[in-house]
Enzyme design. Structure first.
Site: not given
Ligand code: C5P
Length: 232
Positions: A32, A59, A61-62, A64, A68, A119, A181, A211
């Site tokens: 991603k 990703d 996330k547009l 607008d 556009t 989330t 997680r 992460r």
């Molecule tokens: O590091 P982590 O596992 O929290 O990363 C989650 C990824 O998913 C991030 O890049 C975040 O921008 C993306 N994301 C999210 N929740 C959403 C949409 C995208 O955490 N609803």
């Protein structure tokens, strides 16, 4: 059901991303590329990662006005990505415009999915800051229904909302779920989280994991653990 583990490569330079990917010698994870990486490396980083044989979820996330978003998607459709997204909060006409812009002359296009609620957003934030008083599962279901009627391929939602989305919109409507997680890792800023095996059990099609893999001492082992837990 199609299942994928997508690694959220939230880095601030192309060299950091490429050295991260260099560690994966035998498998080529689905990557991603989000705002941080895209603003740092531009379209070139997308081309480079694609050339290395990875599938890409762009990703950005547009969100607008429809015109556009349509024109931006037209530009992005020249990049050979496998999936990209918009915020469902932009409304049905914006999502339809995104789809129009994304379709290539040969009829092919990347998958297009809509972000329901982030989330990191809690019920409290929804009510007190965004002034949305409906319960989170209802909000997510309504946004997903809008994405479905606009012709999108699926939504980004929390694993906790996957079952409702599939019940209402069918198993073919994709659920892409961040907020993952391991049982023994930190929640960070995420609020609505589950483990990979729980996400699998709930029927999530694709999990997006950042992460817990990128910051792990051994990212390849963490990725493999994730794939294993997401296949039970
Ligand atoms: O590091 P982590 O596992 O929290 O990363 C989650 C990824 O998913 C991030 O890049 C975040 O921008 C993306 N994301 C999210 N929740 C959403 C949409 C995208 O955490 N609803």
């Amino acid at each position: 059901m199609n299942r994928e583990v997508i690694v959220a490569c939230d880095f601030d330079s192309t060299s950091t991303l490429l050295s991260f990917l260099d560690q994966f010698e035998t498998v080529k994870p689905f990557v991603k590329i989000g705002m941080e990486m895209f603003y740092a490396g531009g379209p070139q980083v997308v081309r480079e990662v694609k050339e290395r044989g990875h599938k890409i979820f762009l990703d950005l996330k547009l969100h607008d006005i429809p015109q556009t978003v349509r024109k931006t998607m037209r530009v992005l459709s020249n990049l050979d990505v496998d999936m990209t997204n918009v915020h469902c909060a932009g409304g049905i006409s914006m999502m339809e415009a995104a789809l129009e812009g994304l379709s290539r002359p040969d009829g092919s296009r990347p998958l297009l999915i809509g972000v329901t609620q982030l989330t990191s957003t809690s019920q409290e934030t929804l009510e007190n800051e965004l002034l949305i008083t409906a319960p989170m599962p209802e909000v997510v279901a309504a946004y997903a229904a809008n994405a479905h009627s606009a012709g999108l391929d699926g939504v980004v939602c929390s694993p906790l909302e996957v079952q409702t989305v599939h019940q209402e919109l069918g198993d073919n409507f994709l659920t892409v779920t961040p907020g993952i997680r391991f049982a023994d890792s930190a929640a960070d800023d995420q609020r609505r989280i589950t483990t990979p095996d729980k996400a699998y059990e709930l029927g999530s099609n694709m999990i997006v994991v950042g992460r817990p893999i990128t910051q792990a001492t051994d990212p390849v082992a963490a990725y493999n653990r994730c794939v294993k837990e997401f296949s039970r």
